[in-house]
Design a protein around this motif. Structure first.
Motif, mmCIF file in Angstrom:
data_model
loop_
_atom_site.group_PDB
_atom_site.id
_atom_site.type_symbol
_atom_site.label_atom_id
_atom_site.label_comp_id
_atom_site.label_asym_id
_atom_site.label_seq_id
_atom_site.Cartn_x
_atom_site.Cartn_y
_atom_site.Cartn_z
ATOM 1 N N UNK A 97 -25.106 -11.799 20.643
ATOM 2 C CA UNK A 97 -24.288 -12.981 20.886
ATOM 3 C C UNK A 97 -22.810 -12.720 20.641
ATOM 4 N N UNK A 98 -22.101 -13.727 20.143
ATOM 5 C CA UNK A 98 -20.648 -13.676 19.947
ATOM 6 C C UNK A 98 -20.365 -13.260 18.504
ATOM 7 N N UNK A 99 -19.584 -12.182 18.329
ATOM 8 C CA UNK A 99 -19.393 -11.669 16.981
ATOM 9 C C UNK A 99 -18.108 -10.869 16.868
ATOM 10 N N UNK A 100 -17.687 -10.699 15.608
ATOM 11 C CA UNK A 100 -16.570 -9.821 15.278
ATOM 12 C C UNK A 100 -16.842 -9.176 13.933
ATOM 13 N N UNK A 101 -16.527 -7.901 13.828
ATOM 14 C CA UNK A 101 -16.563 -7.167 12.560
ATOM 15 C C UNK A 101 -15.120 -6.897 12.161
ATOM 16 N N UNK A 102 -14.715 -7.322 10.967
ATOM 17 C CA UNK A 102 -13.339 -7.171 10.508
ATOM 18 C C UNK A 102 -13.315 -6.347 9.226
ATOM 19 N N UNK A 103 -12.373 -5.409 9.142
ATOM 20 C CA UNK A 103 -12.312 -4.562 7.949
ATOM 21 C C UNK A 103 -10.939 -3.903 7.839
ATOM 22 N N UNK A 104 -10.816 -3.017 6.854
ATOM 23 C CA UNK A 104 -9.555 -2.329 6.606
ATOM 24 C C UNK A 104 -9.819 -1.197 5.629
ATOM 25 N N UNK A 105 -8.939 -0.224 5.628
ATOM 26 C CA UNK A 105 -8.981 0.803 4.591
ATOM 27 C C UNK A 105 -8.268 0.383 3.328
ATOM 28 N N UNK A 106 -7.764 -0.833 3.267
ATOM 29 C CA UNK A 106 -6.892 -1.247 2.167
ATOM 30 C C UNK A 106 -7.590 -1.270 0.821
ATOM 31 N N UNK A 107 -8.846 -1.767 0.771
ATOM 32 C CA UNK A 107 -9.577 -1.792 -0.491
ATOM 33 C C UNK A 107 -10.003 -0.382 -0.909
ATOM 34 N N UNK A 108 -10.543 0.367 0.029
ATOM 35 C CA UNK A 108 -11.090 1.683 -0.286
ATOM 36 C C UNK A 108 -10.026 2.653 -0.772
ATOM 37 N N UNK A 109 -8.847 2.605 -0.153
ATOM 38 C CA UNK A 109 -7.801 3.579 -0.457
ATOM 39 C C UNK A 109 -6.612 2.952 -1.197
ATOM 40 N N UNK A 110 -6.771 1.717 -1.635
ATOM 41 C CA UNK A 110 -5.769 1.017 -2.441
ATOM 42 C C UNK A 110 -4.400 0.996 -1.774
ATOM 43 N N UNK A 111 -4.386 0.487 -0.530
ATOM 44 C CA UNK A 111 -3.134 0.422 0.226
ATOM 45 C C UNK A 111 -2.874 -0.980 0.795
ATOM 46 N N UNK A 112 -3.303 -2.073 0.146
ATOM 47 C CA UNK A 112 -3.112 -3.386 0.769
ATOM 48 C C UNK A 112 -1.648 -3.774 0.959
ATOM 49 N N UNK A 113 -0.755 -3.248 0.111
ATOM 50 C CA UNK A 113 0.652 -3.620 0.252
ATOM 51 C C UNK A 113 1.295 -3.038 1.513
ATOM 52 N N UNK A 114 0.651 -2.050 2.125
ATOM 53 C CA UNK A 114 1.147 -1.551 3.408
ATOM 54 C C UNK A 114 0.823 -2.511 4.543
ATOM 55 N N UNK A 115 -0.072 -3.470 4.288
ATOM 56 C CA UNK A 115 -0.641 -4.391 5.281
ATOM 57 C C UNK A 115 -1.483 -3.597 6.281
ATOM 58 N N UNK A 116 -2.167 -4.327 7.135
ATOM 59 C CA UNK A 116 -2.915 -3.664 8.195
ATOM 60 C C UNK A 116 -4.410 -3.783 8.041
ATOM 61 N N UNK A 117 -5.048 -4.247 9.098
ATOM 62 C CA UNK A 117 -6.498 -4.356 9.181
ATOM 63 C C UNK A 117 -6.881 -4.138 10.638
#
Length: 390
Positions: A223-243
């Protein structure tokens, strides 16, 4: 090869967890175990890649839809999850929660219900209610085997026509549950049956422990779906932004990209975020595996100390995430009184469980993403606070 024990002083770096702890806890001099970033420097391969890009010296507008980024994402899914993705379905976003909000707007109307498992990441409530939709709670059930997704209650919620989206957290925050492939397949079938779209937030996908395995939603999707993620948690880079994410059908993907670029003007990403993700996904695996081993030991330390001090807790590390979701209800302690003692006497900031909904009452969420020396202080202060109340 990698040092996770040396303390990095984050004071004075505009750091949410350390410099702005008073915003949530009312005091500035607290040892924090709060927002889910880590106190570790990122992987050396990322730092080196960023230095190279900075030395180039030009930081003009950039494009996320380039072969290097798309190939790095596809490589990571193959390498870590043995999953093949279609690069044509990949989209970019400044954060996972921005992408969640945008898809809520695309796939539902004001007043519709968005189904979430609770307790839930507090930003989920804000994203749903901030878009004039209604949170439809499906309380998870704690069993001797771990957390249960309450499939009967989930189906009852999905069957109601006013509920148009399932907002899934996989692995689940704050419980740390890893959904099995069978559980995910059941959810996918139910959502297809009742014509409910699925938004799967998989930002903690790389932090799964022991024999548990993460199954990306695209492996079971219907059906209708989206998978959303980022490397921000794994590599501790959330302040760079980006997903980034996968949006399967063309119409939904085009609607999302039109909003990203046309309405919100966000189609030019942070070039440093792209650089960091490519380096992480191409070269960062050894660092991540070493980090995972360190974090898993941190969680076992918490279990050993808590269960020695309070055998009635019988606390077990989560199946995923570096967030210790600790049930203190067997001790009969009042949440607000505990927070008062933690803050005023022990000078420590640990998230109260009720932050994550009514089902979090009686819990605390302690961020174990830090050097052991800091964690030892936090756990011993938590134990001291509990002993004060007992």
């Amino acid at each position: 090869m990698f040092d996770f024990s040396t303390v990095v002083d984050r004071h004075g770096t505009w750091c949410t967890q350390w410099d702005y702890v008073a915003d949530r806890f009312g005091a500035a001099d607290l040892l924090p175990f709060t927002i889910s970033d880590m106190d570790f420097a990122t992987a050396p391969c990322i730092t080196e890649a960023l230095h190279q890009r900075i030395n180039h010296g030009v930081f003009g507008y950039s494009r996320w839809k380039n072969d290097d980024f798309l190939a790095a994402v596809a490589h990571w899914f193959r390498q870590r999850f043995n999953s093949q993705i279609d690069s044509e379905t990949v989209v970019y976003g400044p954060s996972v929660i921005y992408m969640v909000s945008e898809l809520i707007r695309i796939w539902s109307s004001p007043g519709d219900g968005v189904v979430i498992h609770t307790p839930a990441y507090d930003a989920f409530y804000k994203a749903v209610e901030g878009n004039q939709r209604n949170v439809v709670s499906v309380p998870m059930q704690k069993t001797a085997r771990g957390w249960d997704g309450n499939m009967a209650a989930l189906e009852a919620a999905l069957a109601k026509p006013e509920n148009t989206i399932l907002l899934l957290c996989s692995p689940q925050n704050p419980t740390g549950k890893v959904w099995t492939r069978d559980e995910l397949a059941t959810m996918a079938a139910l959502c297809r049956r009742y014509d409910v779209a699925v938004i799967s937030d998989e930002i903690h996908m790389d932090m799964v422990w022991g024999t548990h395995r993460h199954t990306p939603w695209n492996e079971v999707a219907r059906g209708k779906w989206a998978l959303l993620t980022s490397g921000s948690k794994s590599f501790n880079i959330p302040a760079l932004t980006g997903a980034y994410g996968l949006i399967a059908d063309n119409d939904s993907r085009n609607a999302y990209l039109n909003a990203l670029k046309g309405r919100d003007g966000l189609s030019s990403p942070s070039v440093l975020a792209l650089t960091a993700h490519i380096a992480a996904y191409r070269q960062g695996e050894p660092w991540l595996d070493a980090l995972r081993a360190y974090l898993e030991e941190n969680l076992h330390y918490i279990a050993a100390e808590l269960n020695t001090a309070f055998p009635a807790l019988s606390w077990q590390p989560p199946e995923a995430t570096y967030l210790a979701w600790i049930d203190l209800s067997p001790l009969g302690i009042d949440d607000n009184t505990l927070q008062k003692v933690l803050i005023e006497q022990q000078k420590v900031a640990i998230m109260p469980g009720y932050t994550y909904g009514a089902e979090g009452k009686g819990y605390v969420r302690l961020n174990a993403g830090c050097p052991r020396s800091k964690l030892e202080q936090g756990v011993q202060r938590l134990i001291a606070a509990i002993n004060t109340l007992l």
